[in-house]
Motif scaffolding. Structure first.
Motif, PDB file in Angstrom:
ATOM      1  N   LEU A  99       0.724  -1.070   0.011  1.00  0.00           N
ATOM      2  CA  LEU A  99       0.129  -0.035   0.059  1.00  0.00           C
ATOM      3  C   LEU A  99       0.805   1.063   0.072  1.00  0.00           C
ATOM      4  O   LEU A  99       0.583   2.207  -0.695  1.00  0.00           O
ATOM      5  CB  LEU A  99      -1.078  -0.039   1.173  1.00  0.00           C
ATOM      6  CG  LEU A  99      -1.705   1.311   1.389  1.00  0.00           C
ATOM      7  CD1 LEU A  99      -2.788   1.331   0.157  1.00  0.00           C
ATOM      8  CD2 LEU A  99      -2.372   1.428   2.688  1.00  0.00           C
ATOM      9  N   TYR A 100       2.092   1.313   0.767  1.00  0.00           N
ATOM     10  CA  TYR A 100       2.782   2.481   0.970  1.00  0.00           C
ATOM     11  C   TYR A 100       3.632   2.567  -0.271  1.00  0.00           C
ATOM     12  O   TYR A 100       3.945   3.730  -0.810  1.00  0.00           O
ATOM     13  CB  TYR A 100       3.718   2.576   2.037  1.00  0.00           C
ATOM     14  CG  TYR A 100       3.089   2.934   3.359  1.00  0.00           C
ATOM     15  CD1 TYR A 100       1.722   2.452   3.290  1.00  0.00           C
ATOM     16  CD2 TYR A 100       3.688   3.511   4.418  1.00  0.00           C
ATOM     17  CE1 TYR A 100       1.146   2.688   4.721  1.00  0.00           C
ATOM     18  CE2 TYR A 100       2.845   3.974   5.425  1.00  0.00           C
ATOM     19  CZ  TYR A 100       1.430   3.513   5.853  1.00  0.00           C
ATOM     20  OH  TYR A 100       1.051   3.925   6.867  1.00  0.00           O
ATOM     21  N   LEU A 103       0.899   4.111  -2.801  1.00  0.00           N
ATOM     22  CA  LEU A 103       0.635   5.535  -2.636  1.00  0.00           C
ATOM     23  C   LEU A 103       1.520   6.396  -3.197  1.00  0.00           C
ATOM     24  O   LEU A 103       1.357   7.408  -3.707  1.00  0.00           O
ATOM     25  CB  LEU A 103       0.164   5.723  -0.960  1.00  0.00           C
ATOM     26  CG  LEU A 103      -0.937   5.239  -0.562  1.00  0.00           C
ATOM     27  CD1 LEU A 103      -1.114   5.334   1.171  1.00  0.00           C
ATOM     28  CD2 LEU A 103      -2.246   5.503  -1.058  1.00  0.00           C
ATOM     29  N   GLY A 104       2.864   5.829  -3.067  1.00  0.00           N
ATOM     30  CA  GLY A 104       4.125   6.786  -3.527  1.00  0.00           C
ATOM     31  C   GLY A 104       4.230   6.320  -4.992  1.00  0.00           C
ATOM     32  O   GLY A 104       5.327   7.112  -5.480  1.00  0.00           O
TER      33      GLY A 104
ATOM     34  N   LEU B  61       2.411  11.679  -0.633  1.00  0.00           N
ATOM     35  CA  LEU B  61       2.759  10.354   0.130  1.00  0.00           C
ATOM     36  C   LEU B  61       3.910   9.629  -0.597  1.00  0.00           C
ATOM     37  O   LEU B  61       3.963   8.292  -0.539  1.00  0.00           O
ATOM     38  CB  LEU B  61       1.442   9.587  -0.542  1.00  0.00           C
ATOM     39  CG  LEU B  61       0.010  10.186   0.293  1.00  0.00           C
ATOM     40  CD1 LEU B  61      -1.036   9.443   0.103  1.00  0.00           C
ATOM     41  CD2 LEU B  61       0.216  10.506   1.869  1.00  0.00           C
ATOM     42  N   LYS B  91      -5.603  12.152  -0.592  1.00  0.00           N
ATOM     43  CA  LYS B  91      -6.509  11.102  -0.492  1.00  0.00           C
ATOM     44  C   LYS B  91      -5.554   9.937  -0.530  1.00  0.00           C
ATOM     45  O   LYS B  91      -4.797   9.615  -1.290  1.00  0.00           O
ATOM     46  CB  LYS B  91      -7.327  10.978  -1.774  1.00  0.00           C
ATOM     47  CG  LYS B  91      -8.513   9.977  -1.440  1.00  0.00           C
ATOM     48  CD  LYS B  91      -9.541  10.194  -2.424  1.00  0.00           C
ATOM     49  CE  LYS B  91     -10.442   8.913  -2.511  1.00  0.00           C
ATOM     50  NZ  LYS B  91     -11.030   8.399  -1.206  1.00  0.00           N
ATOM     51  N   GLY B  92      -5.952   9.046   0.498  1.00  0.00           N
ATOM     52  CA  GLY B  92      -5.173   7.659   0.660  1.00  0.00           C
ATOM     53  C   GLY B  92      -4.479   7.704   2.092  1.00  0.00           C
ATOM     54  O   GLY B  92      -3.980   6.663   2.617  1.00  0.00           O
ATOM     55  N   GLU B  95      -6.332   5.677   4.554  1.00  0.00           N
ATOM     56  CA  GLU B  95      -6.306   4.164   4.497  1.00  0.00           C
ATOM     57  C   GLU B  95      -4.711   3.782   4.905  1.00  0.00           C
ATOM     58  O   GLU B  95      -4.882   2.749   5.874  1.00  0.00           O
ATOM     59  CB  GLU B  95      -6.422   3.923   3.110  1.00  0.00           C
ATOM     60  CG  GLU B  95      -6.343   2.398   2.980  1.00  0.00           C
ATOM     61  CD  GLU B  95      -6.355   2.072   1.387  1.00  0.00           C
ATOM     62  OE1 GLU B  95      -6.340   2.970   0.455  1.00  0.00           O
ATOM     63  OE2 GLU B  95      -6.203   0.746   1.092  1.00  0.00           O
ATOM     64  N   ALA B  96      -4.042   4.666   4.804  1.00  0.00           N
ATOM     65  CA  ALA B  96      -2.346   4.345   5.274  1.00  0.00           C
ATOM     66  C   ALA B  96      -2.300   4.196   6.543  1.00  0.00           C
ATOM     67  O   ALA B  96      -1.851   3.251   7.177  1.00  0.00           O
ATOM     68  CB  ALA B  96      -1.692   5.191   4.499  1.00  0.00           C
ATOM     69  N   VAL B  97      -2.659   5.346   7.201  1.00  0.00           N
ATOM     70  CA  VAL B  97      -2.732   5.361   8.690  1.00  0.00           C
ATOM     71  C   VAL B  97      -3.423   4.217   9.454  1.00  0.00           C
ATOM     72  O   VAL B  97      -3.067   3.275  10.245  1.00  0.00           O
ATOM     73  CB  VAL B  97      -3.028   6.529   9.279  1.00  0.00           C
ATOM     74  CG1 VAL B  97      -3.007   6.682  10.690  1.00  0.00           C
ATOM     75  CG2 VAL B  97      -1.940   7.530   8.961  1.00  0.00           C
TER      76      VAL B  97
END
Lengths: 301, 301
Positions: A99-100, A103-104, B61, B91-92, B95-97
């Motif tokens: 996911l990380y 996102l990046g 991000l 946005k995102g 979800e990430a945290v």
């Protein structure tokens, strides 16, 4: 066998204390165990080459054991890594890292291979010509495994005088080191014991964090060279263990004694204590050979 | 207005350099801007009370701007925080945290409020009695916003001699400071200009990182007190900007000049450079009042 403690405190990163991470060198393999926030910086400080790390083992998905992982995976990418990276940890770790990256918008160009664990019993998860790694099922607030690293049995040592005495050809030497007897030209069988000395003992390292006192791990870690066992609390705060699912120094010492290990390393101290030497004293009431993990400490066995 | 640079280097954390994070104190508000890995430790080093942080602004991000966030959110929980934490970012981010909290089975007991951004135009995202915060749309490899922090217009200063001279009752003072004229008992109107001095000018801070050179932000940041603008590269590596979507020091200086700002802070240096003073020299060929961000530096305006 060498253990470098990158961080060994519980809970939050602080100015001088890092959360859990350590590097194990065993039989020329390098393993990163847990990866709290700040692990990258600690690796650099201790001059451990990033490219040597091919296997990362994460015990459980609490922040102080894995929040440094997405950054490490990203850094490998920025450093132009091409070789495989294997990540072992609880189910969910793959989603967390990917996911990380997503996102990046920064996927890795090197192979990133996840080995997600869900088992409740000890299992072998890595087995190569040098080392085997097995899980040690622990009991914490979330699904947690310790890891047992064992050197493969080593070759027996050639008793060169005996071998020369029997005029044995060199082409048999490898077989002899592997434990084989030798049949001479006249039919006499020379026992391997006559031709070799015992192999140097295989070393082993058991990493157990985080967990409540769990004596049923004893058969798995029996007689290891070195046991790292968490000791978040001293006995005077034993009442906190049931809720937080942690261990006292006394209990860690008891596990070491019951498992008849050679060395015990304590760590994962609660930051409430000013003097970690009290942990050593407490564990030594039951087991003598106690070492204290400290950030940056290197222990050789 | 005070800016504490917690980290200002691009890409990977290193022994002495931290990725982007800074604390802005403006009109008695404290804002955390970006949160690269290691931010918690930097906050502690610089003795910034965790409890004073109520608003966190994340530009984008990429790991070097937000991988410290899940740890910070968790630490607030461990410290027993009860007050709201507002997180602004692309946005995102929610979800990430939340995924990391869920995996650790460790939700927060304090209110955690996400303000996810998707807009392509500048918009006001926080507006209270002290400060307004707006987005500054930037252009990077992923969706990115800078942030503009502006003190609310301040009260005019009472000209106490004039007020006493007209024998104006104290109950009118607040109205006068708010800019109102006063009508005396005899019907004479005394102009506010006679009774007050100009208010101290409102300060403002624009944070712009990461972005390609984007002159269309100039109207948004015009005449700010201080502009922080990324300068990942020197002009000699300008060819790297198009692909990486970063800015040179010269371009950052140009933005500062075009926007007629009072001060420029440069940062987000590529780690390829040994001497960051070259960034200052380069920007100063077009704009005089240049400061260099450095980890731990405190700048007051």
């Amino acid at each position: 066998m060498k253990v470098t403690i990158l961080g060994c405190y519980s809970a939050t990163p602080r100015t001088l204390n890092n959360p859990t991470s350590q590097v194990l060198e065993i039989n020329n393999r390098i393993f990163l165990i847990d990866c709290g926030e700040g692990t990258q910086v600690q690796l650099r400080k201790h001059k451990i080459k990033f490219s040597r790390i091919k296997h990362v083992f994460i015990s459980h998905l609490h922040g102080d054991h894995f929040f440094g992982l997405p950054g490490l995976v990203s850094t490998f990418q920025m450093l132009g890594r091409e070789t495989e990276l294997h990540i072992y940890g609880p189910k969910g770790i793959k989603e967390a890292v990917l996911l990380y990256l997503k996102l990046g918008n920064s996927y890795t160009s090197y192979p990133l291979i996840f080995h997600e664990l869900t088992g409740a019993e000890s299992e072998i998860i890595l087995d190569d010509e040098k080392v085997t790694v097995s899980t040690i099922p622990l009991k914490h607030r979330v699904y947690t495994n310790g890891y047992l690293f064992k050197e493969k049995p080593k070759e027996r040592k050639l008793n060169i005088n005996a071998v020369l005495n029997y005029e044995i050809d060199k082409c048999y030497y490898q077989n002899i080191k592997n434990g084989k007897d030798v049949t001479l030209d006249d039919g006499t069988v020379v026992s391997n014991e006559v031709l070799t000395f015992d192999a140097p003992p295989s070393k082993s390292y058991a990493f157990c964090s985080d967990t409540i006192y769990k004596p049923d791990i004893v058969p798995i870690i029996e007689k290891v060279t070195t046991l790292y066992h968490e000791s978040t609390f001293l006995d005077k705060h034993k009442h906190l263990c049931a809720h937080t699912k942690h261990t006292t120094a006394y209990e860690a010492g008891s596990i070491a004694k019951e498992a008849n290990v050679a060395n015990l390393i304590l760590g994962h101290y609660s930051t409430r204590y000013d003097n970690i030497h009290d942990f050593k004293k407490e564990a030594q009431t039951v087991f003598e050979n106690v070492h204290l993990a400290e950030d940056g400490k290197v222990l050789e066995f």
